[in-house]
Write an enzyme that holds these catalytic residues in place. Structure first.
Site, mmCIF file in Angstrom:
data_model
loop_
_atom_site.group_PDB
_atom_site.id
_atom_site.type_symbol
_atom_site.label_atom_id
_atom_site.label_comp_id
_atom_site.label_asym_id
_atom_site.label_seq_id
_atom_site.Cartn_x
_atom_site.Cartn_y
_atom_site.Cartn_z
ATOM 1 N N CYS A 104 -1.298 4.799 -5.635
ATOM 2 C CA CYS A 104 -2.192 3.969 -4.831
ATOM 3 C C CYS A 104 -2.200 2.618 -5.513
ATOM 4 O O CYS A 104 -2.327 2.545 -6.747
ATOM 5 C CB CYS A 104 -3.597 4.565 -4.762
ATOM 6 S SG CYS A 104 -4.800 3.476 -3.978
ATOM 7 N N THR A 117 0.860 -1.168 0.000
ATOM 8 C CA THR A 117 0.000 0.000 0.000
ATOM 9 C C THR A 117 0.897 1.219 0.000
ATOM 10 O O THR A 117 1.965 1.193 0.628
ATOM 11 C CB THR A 117 -0.911 0.029 1.238
ATOM 12 O OG1 THR A 117 -1.394 1.365 1.464
ATOM 13 C CG2 THR A 117 -0.185 -0.407 2.493
#
Length: 234
Positions: free
Chosen positions: A196, A83
């Site tokens: 992202c 992430t």
């Protein structure tokens, strides 16, 4: 071959792609039926998401540190945090374990500099686009970072949390991202960082007039390179 430790589940939609990408690259490198040695600790994203939007970063730091310790106990030789946003907590993770962490920004920065670029647009969650932890690391490689304006940042963030982390891929959202990308290019972005890990599920090279730097793929490829360092290739 070294064992790769993955801290995933943020969201599992992109973590599944990490697993696939890593194993595909190992098989391509070693041939035959070879696959990667992986330890994955996958968290419940609902709890993580709530803490993010509550601003409870100390609790998130402990959650990430605990996941890192679990991966280390599972014999991981190094860690990947699957992430971008949670790289805000890299200091807490690194303090919790003795094994190294491969930062998601570093392979992206290497790819950007390798193309000779010095100015990129950044897409990601509001945390990633607006706070310094991510942009500052890119800037440390001599890369200027452009972020979308406030309305576009809201659009990018909302699509991530309302759709992408839930596995929802919508053509109207793709069109919205294309518009955001085009406006960054008009401001001088030579490339776009997909900051992202879910954005690669929505947009690809055909959606941008300039190269896209997909942090999910670049991070996974870099992990395999480290895991196979010194291993004879097919």
């Amino acid at each position: 071959m070294l064992t790769i430790g993955l801290i995933g589940g943020m969201s599992w939609e992109s973590s599944a792609h990490y697993y696939r990408l890593i194993n595909q690259r190992v098989r391509a490198s070693l041939g035959g039926t070879h696959s990667a040695k992986i330890v994955m600790v996958s968290v419940d994203f609902a709890a993580i998401e709530q803490l993010q939007h509550d601003g409870d970063w100390p609790a998130l730091g402990e959650a990430m540190a605990d996941a890192a310790r679990q991966a280390e106990r599972g014999a991981a030789d190094f860690l990947l945090l699957c992430t971008n946003t949670m790289h805000k907590l890299v200091p807490e993770i690194e303090a919790a374990v003795t094994i190294p962490l491969l930062h998601i920004v570093d392979p992206a920065a290497a790819a950007i500099r390798g193309r000779g670029y010095a100015r990129v647009g950044l897409l990601g969650t509001a945390f990633t686009m607006e706070e310094r932890f991510y942009r500052a690391r890119l800037e440390g490689f001599g890369i200027e970072v452009l972020v979308p304006d406030a309305d576009d940042r809201r659009t990018v963030h909302d699509i991530i949390y309302r759709e992408l982390v839930r596995g929802v891929i919508d053509d109207a959202s793709r069109d919205a991202y294309r518009g955001v990308i085009a406006r960054l290019v008009a401001r001088g972005a030579e490339g776009i960082v997909l900051g992202c890990t879910e954005i690669m599920l929505l947009v690809g090279p055909g959606d941008s007039a300039v190269p896209l730097f997909d942090t999910t793929t670049l991070h996974a490829e870099s992990a395999v390179d480290r895991a196979l360092d010194g291993v004879a290739r097919a």
